[in-house]
Motif scaffolding. Structure first.
Motif, PDB file in Angstrom:
ATOM      1  N   VAL A 273       0.867  -1.172   0.000  1.00 51.06           N
ATOM      2  CA  VAL A 273       0.000   0.000   0.000  1.00 51.06           C
ATOM      3  C   VAL A 273       0.904   1.223   0.000  1.00 51.06           C
ATOM      4  CG1 VAL A 273      -1.739   1.321   1.248  1.00 51.06           C
ATOM      5  CG2 VAL A 273      -1.864  -1.167   1.222  1.00 51.06           C
ATOM      6  N   LEU A 274       0.728   2.087  -0.977  1.00 48.77           N
ATOM      7  CA  LEU A 274       1.525   3.306  -1.091  1.00 48.77           C
ATOM      8  C   LEU A 274       0.577   4.495  -1.083  1.00 48.77           C
ATOM      9  CD1 LEU A 274       3.898   2.140  -3.964  1.00 48.77           C
ATOM     10  CD2 LEU A 274       4.393   2.166  -1.522  1.00 48.77           C
ATOM     11  N   ASP A 275       0.703   5.322  -0.067  1.00 47.18           N
ATOM     12  CA  ASP A 275      -0.157   6.497   0.052  1.00 47.18           C
ATOM     13  C   ASP A 275       0.684   7.750  -0.155  1.00 47.18           C
ATOM     14  OD1 ASP A 275      -2.303   4.902   0.611  1.00 47.18           O
ATOM     15  OD2 ASP A 275      -2.151   5.119   2.785  1.00 47.18           O
ATOM     16  N   ILE A 276       0.203   8.636  -1.026  1.00 40.37           N
ATOM     17  CA  ILE A 276       0.886   9.897  -1.303  1.00 40.37           C
ATOM     18  C   ILE A 276       0.178  10.999  -0.522  1.00 40.37           C
ATOM     19  CG2 ILE A 276       1.684  11.480  -3.091  1.00 40.37           C
ATOM     20  CD1 ILE A 276       2.783   8.642  -3.326  1.00 40.37           C
ATOM     21  N   ILE A 277       0.935  11.757   0.265  1.00 36.36           N
ATOM     22  CA  ILE A 277       0.359  12.768   1.145  1.00 36.36           C
ATOM     23  C   ILE A 277       0.852  14.138   0.727  1.00 36.36           C
ATOM     24  CG2 ILE A 277       0.086  13.533   3.528  1.00 36.36           C
ATOM     25  CD1 ILE A 277       1.023  10.698   4.317  1.00 36.36           C
ATOM     26  N   GLU A 278      -0.058  15.008   0.382  1.00 34.06           N
ATOM     27  CA  GLU A 278       0.295  16.389   0.056  1.00 34.06           C
ATOM     28  C   GLU A 278       0.503  17.165   1.359  1.00 34.06           C
ATOM     29  OE1 GLU A 278      -1.326  20.095  -2.710  1.00 34.06           O
ATOM     30  OE2 GLU A 278      -2.569  18.328  -2.350  1.00 34.06           O
ATOM     31  N   MET A 279       1.592  17.930   1.428  1.00 34.01           N
ATOM     32  CA  MET A 279       1.912  18.711   2.630  1.00 34.01           C
ATOM     33  C   MET A 279       2.154  20.160   2.210  1.00 34.01           C
ATOM     34  SD  MET A 279       4.493  15.823   4.216  1.00 34.01           S
ATOM     35  CE  MET A 279       4.483  16.387   5.913  1.00 34.01           C
ATOM     36  N   PRO A 280       1.109  20.877   1.813  1.00 37.55           N
ATOM     37  CA  PRO A 280       1.260  22.185   1.172  1.00 37.55           C
ATOM     38  C   PRO A 280       1.699  23.304   2.101  1.00 37.55           C
ATOM     39  CG  PRO A 280      -1.058  21.715   1.535  1.00 37.55           C
ATOM     40  CD  PRO A 280      -0.310  20.470   1.904  1.00 37.55           C
ATOM     41  N   TYR A 281       1.724  23.046   3.388  1.00 38.04           N
ATOM     42  CA  TYR A 281       2.100  24.077   4.350  1.00 38.04           C
ATOM     43  C   TYR A 281       3.607  24.154   4.567  1.00 38.04           C
ATOM     44  CZ  TYR A 281       2.009  19.689   6.857  1.00 38.04           C
ATOM     45  OH  TYR A 281       2.209  18.378   7.193  1.00 38.04           O
ATOM     46  N   LEU A 282       4.337  23.103   4.204  1.00 42.31           N
ATOM     47  CA  LEU A 282       5.746  22.968   4.569  1.00 42.31           C
ATOM     48  C   LEU A 282       6.604  23.693   3.526  1.00 42.31           C
ATOM     49  CD1 LEU A 282       7.517  21.747   6.710  1.00 42.31           C
ATOM     50  CD2 LEU A 282       7.479  19.581   5.495  1.00 42.31           C
ATOM     51  N   ASP A 283       6.685  25.021   3.653  1.00 37.70           N
ATOM     52  CA  ASP A 283       7.266  25.873   2.621  1.00 37.70           C
ATOM     53  C   ASP A 283       8.761  26.130   2.768  1.00 37.70           C
ATOM     54  OD1 ASP A 283       4.830  26.185   1.356  1.00 37.70           O
ATOM     55  OD2 ASP A 283       4.328  28.033   2.419  1.00 37.70           O
ATOM     56  N   THR A 317       9.213  16.536 -12.716  1.00 40.23           N
ATOM     57  CA  THR A 317       8.462  15.319 -12.419  1.00 40.23           C
ATOM     58  C   THR A 317       7.489  14.970 -13.536  1.00 40.23           C
ATOM     59  OG1 THR A 317       8.507  15.971 -10.096  1.00 40.23           O
ATOM     60  CG2 THR A 317       7.017  14.190 -10.704  1.00 40.23           C
ATOM     61  N   ASN A 318       7.538  13.718 -13.998  1.00 38.46           N
ATOM     62  CA  ASN A 318       6.519  13.205 -14.906  1.00 38.46           C
ATOM     63  C   ASN A 318       5.651  12.237 -14.096  1.00 38.46           C
ATOM     64  OD1 ASN A 318       5.341  11.104 -16.824  1.00 38.46           O
ATOM     65  ND2 ASN A 318       6.037  12.685 -18.231  1.00 38.46           N
ATOM     66  N   TYR A 319       4.403  12.629 -13.865  1.00 39.15           N
ATOM     67  CA  TYR A 319       3.575  11.906 -12.903  1.00 39.15           C
ATOM     68  C   TYR A 319       3.108  10.544 -13.416  1.00 39.15           C
ATOM     69  CZ  TYR A 319       3.587  15.914  -9.825  1.00 39.15           C
ATOM     70  OH  TYR A 319       3.990  16.903  -8.970  1.00 39.15           O
ATOM     71  N   LYS A 320       2.948  10.395 -14.704  1.00 43.24           N
ATOM     72  CA  LYS A 320       2.590   9.078 -15.226  1.00 43.24           C
ATOM     73  C   LYS A 320       3.713   8.089 -14.971  1.00 43.24           C
ATOM     74  CE  LYS A 320       0.267   8.491 -18.955  1.00 43.24           C
ATOM     75  NZ  LYS A 320      -0.179   8.482 -20.368  1.00 43.24           N
ATOM     76  N   ASP A 321       4.954   8.530 -15.193  1.00 46.71           N
ATOM     77  CA  ASP A 321       6.092   7.666 -14.941  1.00 46.71           C
ATOM     78  C   ASP A 321       6.278   7.407 -13.449  1.00 46.71           C
ATOM     79  OD1 ASP A 321       6.573   7.504 -17.632  1.00 46.71           O
ATOM     80  OD2 ASP A 321       8.181   8.991 -17.648  1.00 46.71           O
ATOM     81  N   LEU A 322       5.968   8.404 -12.629  1.00 48.01           N
ATOM     82  CA  LEU A 322       6.057   8.229 -11.187  1.00 48.01           C
ATOM     83  C   LEU A 322       5.130   7.115 -10.718  1.00 48.01           C
ATOM     84  CD1 LEU A 322       6.760   8.919  -8.285  1.00 48.01           C
ATOM     85  CD2 LEU A 322       5.276  10.917  -8.452  1.00 48.01           C
ATOM     86  N   ALA A 323       3.889   7.120 -11.188  1.00 50.49           N
ATOM     87  CA  ALA A 323       2.938   6.083 -10.796  1.00 50.49           C
ATOM     88  C   ALA A 323       3.420   4.707 -11.246  1.00 50.49           C
ATOM     89  CB  ALA A 323       1.566   6.383 -11.400  1.00 50.49           C
ATOM     90  N   THR A 324       3.932   4.632 -12.471  1.00 50.31           N
ATOM     91  CA  THR A 324       4.441   3.364 -12.990  1.00 50.31           C
ATOM     92  C   THR A 324       5.614   2.866 -12.157  1.00 50.31           C
ATOM     93  OG1 THR A 324       3.769   4.000 -15.228  1.00 50.31           O
ATOM     94  CG2 THR A 324       5.387   2.226 -15.031  1.00 50.31           C
ATOM     95  N   ALA A 325       6.500   3.781 -11.772  1.00 47.82           N
ATOM     96  CA  ALA A 325       7.669   3.406 -10.982  1.00 47.82           C
ATOM     97  C   ALA A 325       7.271   2.898  -9.604  1.00 47.82           C
ATOM     98  CB  ALA A 325       8.619   4.603 -10.860  1.00 47.82           C
ATOM     99  N   LEU A 326       6.315   3.563  -8.974  1.00 49.32           N
ATOM    100  CA  LEU A 326       5.863   3.123  -7.654  1.00 49.32           C
ATOM    101  C   LEU A 326       5.336   1.694  -7.707  1.00 49.32           C
ATOM    102  CD1 LEU A 326       3.983   6.300  -6.381  1.00 49.32           C
ATOM    103  CD2 LEU A 326       5.989   5.270  -5.325  1.00 49.32           C
ATOM    104  N   VAL A 327       4.506   1.411  -8.694  1.00 42.83           N
ATOM    105  CA  VAL A 327       3.941   0.073  -8.834  1.00 42.83           C
ATOM    106  C   VAL A 327       5.048  -0.949  -9.063  1.00 42.83           C
ATOM    107  CG1 VAL A 327       2.505  -1.405 -10.272  1.00 42.83           C
ATOM    108  CG2 VAL A 327       1.725   0.888  -9.685  1.00 42.83           C
ATOM    109  N   SER A 328       5.958  -0.637  -9.978  1.00 40.30           N
ATOM    110  CA  SER A 328       7.016  -1.575 -10.344  1.00 40.30           C
ATOM    111  C   SER A 328       7.902  -1.919  -9.154  1.00 40.30           C
ATOM    112  CB  SER A 328       7.858  -0.974 -11.473  1.00 40.30           C
ATOM    113  OG  SER A 328       8.933  -1.832 -11.806  1.00 40.30           O
ATOM    114  N   ILE A 329       8.329  -0.895  -8.418  1.00 41.11           N
ATOM    115  CA  ILE A 329       9.238  -1.129  -7.292  1.00 41.11           C
ATOM    116  C   ILE A 329       8.558  -1.963  -6.212  1.00 41.11           C
ATOM    117  CG2 ILE A 329      10.465  -0.004  -5.402  1.00 41.11           C
ATOM    118  CD1 ILE A 329      10.874   2.381  -7.344  1.00 41.11           C
ATOM    119  N   ALA A 330       7.367  -1.555  -5.791  1.00 44.43           N
ATOM    120  CA  ALA A 330       6.677  -2.255  -4.703  1.00 44.43           C
ATOM    121  C   ALA A 330       6.348  -3.684  -5.092  1.00 44.43           C
ATOM    122  CB  ALA A 330       5.407  -1.492  -4.340  1.00 44.43           C
TER     123      ALA A 330
END
Length: 405
Positions: A273-283, A317-330
């Motif tokens: 399970v891979l959860d992506i968390i946005e942390m928009p306050y941490l500037d 960052t290319n987000y389509k490739d990021l998603a593919t990489a996450l799946v592949s690694i895990a």
């Protein structure tokens, strides 16, 4: 400061139906995204920004009143499309360049149409911003000093030799990467929050296109419905306070845009399970933030432990490739363990480490910078002044049980 958020923005990666029935355990490998492929994204984004910088230098006299009316000590940035349209300037170059940026980042070029409609979506929101590099430049710029127009170079920011910039006559200037210029600089950059928000949407859609995605979604909805009907308390962990020593950003990159990757294993199946968390306050580095943000929903994990990786978003960052990489690694990590119970939650650290190993040369060009990692955060535990493994991030984690209504 940006508005604090209590929302956990998550992407679940169910992998059982993605793994081939014929698959067998194999060594963990890097993703198939090559460095050469990744560099094409960065060059394209950088080239597009260069075109916008030159166009801005040509139209600067026309757009100056609009910029000076909207940029101030409280807001150093303005939407580039709005600047050009409000001043009556030609937007053709800007629109073409932004399209190239969207394609390079794997983002949609139009908003998605509503369900059951035939027509395509409307034009996607603008991503490009014009931003004064630092508030200290505001007075000189407002008093008439001519600015430079700069943009982030391509490639890994640790390898940048200089920052390329243009003056109003189109002459090139090479600026120091880390020393803030004395002359006012208008940066051609991206709205990072908007880019990340759209990127996460792309990741969800990319993951949903996996084999048997329809059954996965149906099963997930059934689990959520069953859980809601049970009306049970929800066990979570929240970040009460957090700061980082170094947000890994050169001056031209502006505020950091940090996000988290929570890694764990599904409670009912042998799937990551891979959860992506946005942390928009941490500037900014060296600043304490008090978000009270939920980062882990423990019902989603097999063991009462999870890892948290902190990353800083960059424009390449290319987000389509990021998603593919996450799946592949895990997927590849978990295939090494026919019986996950033997290794227990040690598997989580293996997934985390393989993600970190892939970062520098497999996912990105202007690499999303690794900020820090927290290994083995446990359910129900309180961590006060808790440093990440790299000593860069310091946080206060606390358990929170949310009762039913």
């Amino acid at each position: 400061m940006k508005k604090m958020t209590l929302t956990l923005l998550m992407i679940t990666v169910p992998l059982a139906s993605i793994i081939s029935p014929c698959s067998s355990a194999e060594p963990v490998e890097r993703t198939d995204i090559s460095i050469q492929q990744a560099s094409q994204y960065s060059v394209s984004v950088s080239h597009a920004k260069r075109e916008i910088a030159l166009e801005l230098s040509r139209q600067y006299t026309r757009v100056l009143p609009v910029l000076q009316s909207n940029i101030n000590q409280y807001n150093l940035a303005m939407d580039a499309d709005l600047v050009f349209r409000s001043s009556g300037s030609d937007t053709k170059t800007l629109r073409q360049s932004e399209l190239a940026i969207r394609e390079a980042k794997g983002l949609y070029t139009h908003t998605k149409p509503k369900i059951n409609t035939v027509r395509s979506g409307s034009q996607a929101p603008s991503l490009v911003q014009f931003r004064l590099a630092d508030a200290s430049m505001l007075s000189d710029w407002q008093q008439g000093e001519s600015p430079l127009f700069a943009f982030e170079p391509d490639g890994d920011d640790k390898q940048w030799a200089n920052i390329e910039a243009y003056d109003v006559e189109g002459n090139i200037h090479l600026l120091d990467v880390y020393q803030l210029p004395q002359r006012p600089v208008i940066v051609i950059g991206l709205d990072k929050q908007q880019a990340m928000r759209e990127g996460l949407a792309v990741m969800r859609d990319t993951l949903a296109l996996s084999t048997h995605s329809a059954s996965q979604i149906k099963r997930a909805k059934h689990q959520v419905s069953a859980f809601t009907a049970a009306d049970q308390p929800i066990s979570t962990t929240v970040i009460k306070q957090i700061s980082v020593k170094d947000d890994e950003e050169p001056w031209i990159s502006g505020k950091a845009e940090i996000y988290g990757i929570v890694t764990g294993v599904n409670p009912s199946r042998d799937e990551p399970v891979l959860d992506i968390i946005e942390m928009p306050y941490l500037d900014y580095s060296g600043t304490e933030y008090y978000p009270n943000q939920i980062v882990i929903h423990w019902e989603r994990y097999r063991w009462a432990a999870a890892d948290l990786v902190l990353m800083e978003h960059d424009d390449g960052t290319n987000y389509k490739d990021l998603a593919t990489a996450l799946v592949s690694i895990a997927e590849r990590v978990l295939l090494q363990y026919p019986d996950p119970e033997v290794q227990g939650y040690a598997i989580i650290a293996t997934i985390t480490n393989e993600i970190l190993n892939a970062l520098p040369d497999a996912w990105f060009t202007n690499n999303d910078d690794f900020v820090d990692v927290y290994y083995t955060l446990q359910e129900g535990e309180t961590y006060t002044n808790h440093y990440g493994a790299g000593g860069n991030a310091r946080a206060f984690f606390a358990p929170l049980v949310i009762q039913s209504r």
